[in-house]
Design an enzyme around this catalytic site. Structure first.
Site, mmCIF file in Angstrom:
data_model
loop_
_atom_site.group_PDB
_atom_site.id
_atom_site.type_symbol
_atom_site.label_atom_id
_atom_site.label_comp_id
_atom_site.label_asym_id
_atom_site.label_seq_id
_atom_site.Cartn_x
_atom_site.Cartn_y
_atom_site.Cartn_z
ATOM 1 N N GLY A 71 2.064 15.723 -1.722
ATOM 2 C CA GLY A 71 3.028 16.187 -0.730
ATOM 3 C C GLY A 71 4.176 16.965 -1.329
ATOM 4 C CG ASN A 151 10.883 9.727 3.737
ATOM 5 O OD1 ASN A 151 11.558 10.625 4.255
ATOM 6 N ND2 ASN A 151 11.190 9.211 2.566
ATOM 7 C CD GLN A 181 5.671 8.289 5.552
ATOM 8 O OE1 GLN A 181 4.911 7.579 6.214
ATOM 9 N NE2 GLN A 181 5.932 8.039 4.273
ATOM 10 C CB SER A 201 1.001 13.091 1.031
ATOM 11 O OG SER A 201 0.850 12.311 -0.134
ATOM 12 C CG HIS A 203 0.121 8.570 -2.077
ATOM 13 N ND1 HIS A 203 1.054 7.558 -2.179
ATOM 14 C CD2 HIS A 203 0.808 9.718 -2.104
ATOM 15 C CE1 HIS A 203 2.260 8.095 -2.264
ATOM 16 N NE2 HIS A 203 2.132 9.399 -2.225
ATOM 17 C CB CYS A 327 10.316 9.941 -3.712
ATOM 18 S SG CYS A 327 8.600 10.156 -3.222
#
Length: 385
Positions: A71, A151, A181, A201, A203, A327
């Protein structure tokens, strides 16, 4: 002790179907997709199949899907690639104050290069104002980047209305949406909503880490930010991560099937969680909106407690949650998202994020609530000493 994982907004485990597809690819289709022999052709075919699977979830064309390392790269390619490509037309960009760091920092980099960036504020529910956006747009605006679902707090932006507003302008900027998300949890239709670029993304939807994608509407131009072997039409050079791509495609198919067959599963699960917390903790503060929020993210503050201490207290009981974005979780500063809501210091300090997936069960929520109650009460007794 049975562990309860409630940090799916940070990352997700591979589901069996994805793991099986990845292992099969590792064993049988390991060729370089750029090679001319049959192994390379088979690998290229697997990439095409994955692009179809991802595109189907968006109502898009497979040739509009470009695979990235995740992402972060997808967001960087969208923001930087657009800014560099449109520099001669204008140098004004618009985003929100609560974007993911991979967007915020990309715009910060552009500012250091002379670009003008407007950061739209959000209200107490985490939503931007369409009037603010309308006022910020001008003939020099080349890019608007607004995330679909935040997120940290799960707030949903009015992407369709934003797209309509942008496309009504005589000079139309590129519209980028970070859908990392929301992909697989909410309906999203780039073509119908006026979206030019959309980041994904793997994962976050039970695919491996290290794989993502950028939807690029046919006809939209970007400058590459990686250079090399001219893979993917020269827009994203580098030998494709074939196993990750296969995993992303299979995960997109898997989550689309779950959403189609059980559209109310996550909303009902979140409602059960919210009711349990509100009943046990009348003073708990839901950060953001309950009405207009994603079905898998809940951000709640316990005034008087520190979220980080509560996180570790729950971890001792085998429960895994977070205090915000994974993150930036090691950054000790207050969350820029929660600060953007105008929360006081007590709420900023006492916030945690609980996030769900289709793997979460009602039994896990039933087991989690007593643990949460016990942990909060234990910590409150310790504080009162």
């Amino acid at each position: 002790m049975n562990e309860i994982y409630l940090d799916y907004a940070a990352t997700t485990p591979l589901v069996p179907e994805v793991l099986e597809a990845v292992i099969d690819c590792l064993k049988n289709d390991f060729g370089n997709p750029s090679s001319m022999h049959s192994l390379g052709i088979r690998a290229e075919k697997r990439i095409r199949e994955a692009a179809i699977q991802a595109a189907n979830l968006l109502g898009a064309l497979p040739e509009e899907i470009f695979f990235t390392s995740g992402g972060t790269e997808a967001n960087n390619l969208a923001v930087l690639g657009t800014a560099y490509d449109k520099k001669r037309r204008g140098m004004h960009c618009i985003t929100s104050s609560i974007e993911h760091p991979s967007v915020i920092q990309a715009f910060s980099h552009l500012e250091s290069q002379g670009y003008d960036v407007t950061y739209l504020p959000v209200d107490a529910k985490g939503a931007i104002s369409l009037d603010d956006l309308k006022s910020a747009l001008n003939d020099d605006t080349i890019l608007v980047s607004i995330m679909h679902v935040n997120n940290e707090i799960g707030s949903i932006q009015a992407i369709q209305e934003i797209g309509t507003l942008i496309k009504s302008k005589k000079v139309k900027p590129v519209f980028h949406v970070d859908a990392i998300q929301s992909f697989g949890k909410l309906p999203i239709r780039p073509e119908l909503w006026g979206i030019d670029l959309l980041s994904l993304s793997g994962h976050k939807i039970h695919a491996p880490k290290g794989i993502g994608a950028l939807y690029i509407k046919k006809g939209v131009c970007l400058q590459p930010i990686l250079f090399g072997g001219n893979q993917q039409g020269g827009l994203r050079s580098g030998t494709e991560n074939i196993t990750g791509i296969v995993g992303l495609g299979k995960a997109a198919q898997w989550i689309a099937e779950r959403y189609k067959s059980e559209p109310d599963y996550l909303p009902k699960l979140k409602d059960k969680l919210v009711r349990g917390i509100q009943q046990a903790f009348p003073n708990a503060h839901i950060n953001g909106s309950l009405k207009n929020s994603a079905p898998h993210i809940l951000n709640v503050a316990f005034p008087g407690l520190r979220g980080e201490i509560l996180l570790h207290g729950l971890e001792e009981e085998g429960v895994y949650i977070s205090t915000g974005s994974a993150c930036s979780s090691r950054n000790r500063k207050h969350s820029h998202v929660l600060s953007g809501l105008g929360l006081n210091d007590q709420l900023l300090e006492g916030s945690i994020r609980i996030s769900l997936s289709y793997l979460t069960t009602e039994e896990e929520i039933d087991a989690f609530l007593p643990i949460l109650i016990r942990t909060v009460e234990r910590l409150e007794r310790y504080i009162r000493r």
